[in-house]
Design a protein around this motif. Structure first.
Motif: not given
Ligand SMILES: CC(C)(COP(=O)(O)OP(=O)(O)OC[C@H]1O[C@@H](n2cnc3c(N)ncnc32)[C@H](O)[C@@H]1OP(=O)(O)O)[C@@H](O)C(=O)NCCC(=O)NCCS
Length: 204
Positions: A72-90
């Motif tokens: 198994f592998v997990a993709n963890s800890g996804l974080i987008v800095h608030p200044d860059f949210r809602n632009q499709g970066l995640a």
């Protein structure tokens, strides 16, 4: 904006990554496991993480963890800095870490647990399916990572069978057989269209 595989030159971002995760957990009020800068540094140095940078500025991060002897592998800890949210970066970061996971661990099942709708949507688009925790790794080290989440008591109370997070899993074997089925269906459809057109022309 660039999204790259992280390395030692990105150690300087460990603190801001850790702080952004903590701040977001406070704001959301839901469970997010805390990650110390030391923990992040380990993920930055082994080639199993991606980082998004706008020039020198930290924009986003996600890493791969390996469990149960690479089953198994997990993709963890996804974080987008608030200044860059809602632009499709995640979405872009998720895609990058998903591709890196498939490339480095082609036989592993890829999974994640989340309470976040955004993450569920992105996982679903990548081909993950919702599953019960029984389908995920039993590696105790993975579940130990939940200790810093505020809902850990729920997980303990249910003997690790369920919690507030939804488990999602991408199984490369199932995905391949599904792809084959879709291809066979498309081929059948194309064949019947061609036959139909051929008969039409013949009957003219
Ligand atoms: C969740 C997070 C990573 C999203 O980052 P982002 O760059 O703003 O997301 P994107 O712009 O790429 O959006 C991806 C999708 O999620 C949706 N989405 C984004 N934020 C959302 C939210 N708060 N609630 C519901 N959906 C959301 C978007 O609408 C988009 O879906 P669409 O393609 O159907 O329109 C970011 O808000 C974050 O870092 N939050 C704090 C940490 C966190 O919750 N991490 C997940 C831990 S499990």
């Amino acid at each position: 904006m660039e999204i790259i595989i992280a390395n030692e030159s990105h150690f300087k971002y460990a603190k801001i990554i850790s702080d952004t995760i903590s701040e977001s957990a406070k704001v959301r009020g839901t469970g997010i496991a805390q990650r110390t800068p030391e923990y992040i540094i380990k993920r930055l140095e082994n080639g199993n993480a991606v980082i998004a940078l706008e020039g020198d500025q930290f924009a986003g991060f996600c890493y791969i963890e390996v469990w149960g002897h690479k089953k198994f592998v997990a993709n963890s800890g996804l974080i987008v800095h608030p200044d860059f949210r809602n632009q499709g970066l995640a979405k872009k970061i998720k895609k990058a870490i998903f591709e890196l996971s498939k490339q480095k661990f082609p036989d592993a099942k890829i999974f994640g647990i989340t309470t976040g709708l955004a993450v569920m949507k992105m996982n679903y688009e990548l081909g993950y399916k919702p599953v019960t925790f029984s389908e995920l790794t039993e590696d105790p080290a993975f579940w130990k990572g939940c200790q810093t989440c505020k809902n850990f008591d729920v997980l303990t109370r249910t003997d690790q069978k369920m919690c507030l997070c939804t488990g999602m899993l991408y199984d490369p074997v199932a995905a391949k057989s599904e792809e084959k089925k879709v291809n066979a269906k498309s081929f059948k459809r194309l064949k019947s269209i061609k036959e139909h057109l051929f008969l039409k022309r013949k009957n003219k």
